[in-house]
Design a protein around this motif. Structure first.
Motif, PDB file in Angstrom:
ATOM      1  N   ASN A  74     -57.964 -84.695  51.738  1.00 34.86           N
ATOM      2  CA  ASN A  74     -58.026 -85.110  53.831  1.00 34.86           C
ATOM      3  C   ASN A  74     -57.979 -86.204  54.155  1.00 34.86           C
ATOM      4  N   ASN A  97     -56.665 -88.729  54.130  1.00 33.29           N
ATOM      5  CA  ASN A  97     -54.400 -88.718  54.013  1.00 33.29           C
ATOM      6  C   ASN A  97     -54.001 -88.352  55.110  1.00 33.29           C
ATOM      7  N   GLY A  98     -54.328 -87.434  56.396  1.00 38.49           N
ATOM      8  CA  GLY A  98     -54.359 -86.479  57.378  1.00 38.49           C
ATOM      9  C   GLY A  98     -53.811 -85.198  56.731  1.00 38.49           C
ATOM     10  N   ILE A  99     -52.656 -85.874  57.365  1.00 37.62           N
ATOM     11  CA  ILE A  99     -51.559 -84.330  57.252  1.00 37.62           C
ATOM     12  C   ILE A  99     -51.133 -84.286  56.112  1.00 37.62           C
ATOM     13  N   SER A 100     -50.413 -83.116  55.040  1.00 39.47           N
ATOM     14  CA  SER A 100     -49.519 -82.616  53.925  1.00 39.47           C
ATOM     15  C   SER A 100     -48.949 -82.040  54.893  1.00 39.47           C
ATOM     16  N   GLY A 101     -48.019 -81.779  53.269  1.00 38.46           N
ATOM     17  CA  GLY A 101     -46.673 -79.967  53.235  1.00 38.46           C
ATOM     18  C   GLY A 101     -47.232 -79.368  52.420  1.00 38.46           C
ATOM     19  N   ASP A 126     -48.654 -77.430  54.952  1.00 43.38           N
ATOM     20  CA  ASP A 126     -48.977 -78.136  56.013  1.00 43.38           C
ATOM     21  C   ASP A 126     -49.573 -76.900  56.994  1.00 43.38           C
ATOM     22  N   PRO A 127     -50.629 -77.241  58.276  1.00 47.58           N
ATOM     23  CA  PRO A 127     -49.984 -76.475  59.139  1.00 47.58           C
ATOM     24  C   PRO A 127     -49.940 -75.892  59.399  1.00 47.58           C
ATOM     25  N   ILE A 128     -48.451 -75.572  59.388  1.00 47.86           N
ATOM     26  CA  ILE A 128     -48.133 -74.481  60.304  1.00 47.86           C
ATOM     27  C   ILE A 128     -49.348 -72.713  59.258  1.00 47.86           C
ATOM     28  N   TYR A 184     -55.594 -75.222  58.841  1.00 53.09           N
ATOM     29  CA  TYR A 184     -56.135 -76.854  59.736  1.00 53.09           C
ATOM     30  C   TYR A 184     -56.777 -76.457  60.648  1.00 53.09           C
ATOM     31  N   SER A 229     -58.319 -77.494  64.436  1.00 53.88           N
ATOM     32  CA  SER A 229     -57.495 -78.254  65.205  1.00 53.88           C
ATOM     33  C   SER A 229     -58.589 -78.741  66.525  1.00 53.88           C
ATOM     34  N   HIS A 245     -59.788 -87.783  62.523  1.00 53.18           N
ATOM     35  CA  HIS A 245     -59.909 -89.006  61.752  1.00 53.18           C
ATOM     36  C   HIS A 245     -58.835 -89.628  61.253  1.00 53.18           C
ATOM     37  N   HIS A 246     -57.735 -88.926  61.730  1.00 51.84           N
ATOM     38  CA  HIS A 246     -56.878 -89.305  61.228  1.00 51.84           C
ATOM     39  C   HIS A 246     -55.532 -88.947  62.640  1.00 51.84           C
ATOM     40  N   LEU A 279     -52.782 -81.902  66.721  1.00 49.88           N
ATOM     41  CA  LEU A 279     -52.574 -80.432  66.420  1.00 49.88           C
ATOM     42  C   LEU A 279     -54.131 -79.792  67.873  1.00 49.88           C
ATOM     43  N   ALA A 280     -54.593 -80.856  68.133  1.00 52.62           N
ATOM     44  CA  ALA A 280     -56.187 -80.451  69.086  1.00 52.62           C
ATOM     45  C   ALA A 280     -56.077 -79.835  70.579  1.00 52.62           C
ATOM     46  N   ASN A 333     -53.336 -76.516  70.062  1.00 55.76           N
ATOM     47  CA  ASN A 333     -54.362 -75.298  70.405  1.00 55.76           C
ATOM     48  C   ASN A 333     -54.803 -75.505  70.977  1.00 55.76           C
ATOM     49  N   ILE A 392     -49.179 -75.212  66.461  1.00 53.36           N
ATOM     50  CA  ILE A 392     -47.317 -76.391  65.105  1.00 53.36           C
ATOM     51  C   ILE A 392     -46.657 -74.702  64.921  1.00 53.36           C
ATOM     52  N   ASN A 393     -47.200 -73.702  64.077  1.00 56.72           N
ATOM     53  CA  ASN A 393     -46.117 -72.353  63.929  1.00 56.72           C
ATOM     54  C   ASN A 393     -45.325 -72.195  64.770  1.00 56.72           C
ATOM     55  N   GLU A 404     -45.396 -80.590  59.205  1.00 55.99           N
ATOM     56  CA  GLU A 404     -45.946 -82.214  58.632  1.00 55.99           C
ATOM     57  C   GLU A 404     -45.425 -83.344  58.889  1.00 55.99           C
TER      58      GLU A 404
END
Lengths: 210, 340
Positions: A101, A103-107, A111-113, A117, A119, B117-118, B124-125, B128, B137-138, B166
């Motif tokens: 978490n 480290n931010g976004i991962s795949g 993946d946030p798709i 995640y 928003s 935080h990143h 995303l904020a 959405n 994002i989708n 990502e």
């Protein structure tokens, strides 16, 4: 040239271990939950529409699996690929660990798709449960989005289960989780906080190897 | 076997060249080291460029009308002027004044309430939010995967042309992190290349005495969360940082904004209630609203004479960085969008 290709094939085949899979199921007391289907709940009924959650950092037979699982009730099949056919013990994290978490976004499954995640604030949603509670002729939606890793409210839960020689599946039994619908006024938990922490504790005690 | 070795060698060289365009943030040696850790995803020239295209692309909103740049215009130090609260698709009005985007590499928590935080999660904020871009994002990934310009650009950066959530979010993060504003008159004075005039000098002394604890040099913010005595808006009912931490002691606290480029980032405060700098100074002088979480520094207000207010504003104008605002590499990427 042919000999070189043979060596490459041998190299790659040695790297592949025999794999098995273990299905993951969501239950309500011993009955498997189906998306959109109504189940009897006390004197009333419940319809479950969404169940999604992460199983990550999975360790089976002493070795960590290369990938976790994003369980989704909508999918036909949810299973963990495991390197052995018999499970003596399994360990996993329900949710996404705080380092990932941070480290931010991962795949991949992270993946946030995939809609897991937040928003309006940072962090993965570890567990989602959505549906409708029909009580005394009134239909009321419930939404539980359990997650968070900051400000003292870290909802990841490490779970360890002992297996036996005839383990055939990993189950999450929502019986205890859903009992909160009859005792709590609050049917929408969508923020990190104490209530989410309590529900994460209930979920951590709701996994079983069968 | 030799052919295979040559083949893998060529791949290695190509990958090497592709990754060889890493860039570093350029900032004065007197500045602290950035908080942003790019070990996992180093800044890369091509990625920053593609992130800029995404930043300016209205396809990121549900009806293809609003881009990130709509509320974060480079010509206003990447914020939105004229409107108290940012507005999104269908002229919907949000609840906060859009923050200026620069020097994010020195900020631990983003947004007025530190919700993010990143930097990679930042976009995303607004994407959405139903009152901002109203998308997901989708949905964006599906749109971009049909856009040959992006397919081509992704292919040139990654080993394939797959556009994922990502990648999109990290590219936006790369562009935002690359935005460093450090070339104002103040910066030139500090490096000995320029001098304040007498009025600016008096203003700087007033600033150091009265404002610098929160608006700490050289970034002109300590990026802490404080209640600066704004009377809560009964319509907005914005509790600030408390929404994130759920701690009552964080009620009505918002992130201290940087004063850099303040000439161009009006209106001011989280709800954009003040249009002019003089109104902001008047607030600290005689409009402090008392509440349990009011910052102790402001309990007695900060008082200035009329002349002092003029001097202070003169200094604040030295924080304008037009080289940053009008840099071609921060503007609309016409070449990318003109591609057939």
């Amino acid at each position: 040239m042919i000999r070189s290709i043979q060596i490459l094939i041998l190299f790659f085949s040695l790297g592949v271990r025999a794999q098995d899979s273990i299905p993951v199921k969501v239950m309500y007391d011993r009955f498997e939950i189906q998306p959109g289907k109504t189940i009897l709940f006390q004197d009333d009924s419940i319809r479950i529409d969404v169940v999604k959650f992460y199983l990550t950092n999975v360790v089976v037979g002493g070795s960590e699996l290369s990938s976790g699982l994003l369980f989704d009730l909508e999918k036909d099949q949810n299973y963990l690929l495991i390197p052995i056919s018999q499970i003596d013990e399994i360990q996993f994290t329900l949710g996404v660990d705080s380092l990932t978490n941070s480290n931010g976004i991962s795949g991949g499954i992270l993946d946030p798709i995939h809609g897991m995640y937040w928003s309006w604030q940072s962090g993965y949603i570890n567990f989602k449960l959505e549906g409708i509670h029909f009580e005394n002729g009134i239909a009321e939606e419930f939404n539980f989005h359990i997650g968070g890793f900051l400000n003292g409210y870290n909802c990841e839960r490490r779970i360890q289960l002992q297996g036996s020689s005839n383990v055939s599946r990993l189950e999450l039994d929502l019986y205890q989780m859903l009992q909160t619908l009859s005792t709590d006024q609050l049917k929408k938990i969508m923020s990190p906080g104490k209530r989410a922490m309590d529900l994460a504790d209930i979920l951590a005690d709701s996994f079983f190897l069968r | 076997m030799r052919l295979i070795a040559i083949f893998f060698g060529l791949i290695f060289l190509l990958v090497g060249f592709r990754n060889n365009q890493s860039i570093e943030l350029i900032f004065p040696s007197s500045w602290p080291e950035p908080i942003y850790n790019d070990d996992n995803y180093p800044l890369n020239e091509q990625k920053v460029e593609l992130g800029r295209a995404l930043f300016f692309d209205p396809q990121l909103s549900s009806d293809n009308t609003i881009s990130c740049a709509s509320c974060h215009s480079p010509y206003n130090a990447f914020t939105h002027v004229d409107h108290q609260l940012s507005h999104g698709i269908n002229d919907r009005i949000g609840t906060r004044n859009s923050p200026a985007i620069f020097n994010l590499a020195w900020q631990k928590d983003l947004m007025w309430d530190g919700a993010i935080h990143h930097v990679d999660a930042q976009a995303l904020a607004p994407i959405n939010h139903p009152d901002e871009m109203g998308s997901s994002i989708n949905e964006i990934v599906q749109k971009l995967n049909k856009d040959v310009r992006y397919k081509k650009a992704f292919k040139s950066i990654y080993s394939d042309d797959l556009i994922t959530g990502e990648r999109v979010l990290k590219l936006l993060g790369q562009f935002m992190i690359s935005l460093v504003s450090c070339d104002s008159k103040y910066d030139r004075v500090m490096s000995g290349k320029d001098k304040f005039d007498e009025q600016e000098k008096r203003g700087y002394e007033l600033f150091c005495k009265n404002c610098s604890e929160c608006h700490k040099e050289p970034l002109f913010s300590d990026y802490s969360f404080r209640n600066n005595g704004l009377e809560p808006d009964p319509q907005l009912k914005d509790i600030g940082r408390m929404k994130i931490t759920q701690n009552r002691m964080d009620s009505l606290k918002f992130k201290v904004p940087s004063l850099r480029n303040i000439e161009f980032t009006f209106p001011y405060m989280h709800d954009g209630r003040y249009k002019k700098l003089t109104e902001v100074i008047d607030h600290y002088d005689r409009k402090i609203h008392f509440s349990n979480t009011l910052d102790p520094i402001l309990e007695k207000g900060i008082h200035f004479t009329t002349n002092e207010k003029v001097d202070l504003v003169a200094f604040l104008l030295t924080l304008t960085d037009k080289n940053f605002m009008f840099a071609p590499e921060h503007g609309y990427p016409k070449d990318f969008f003109d591609q057939k």
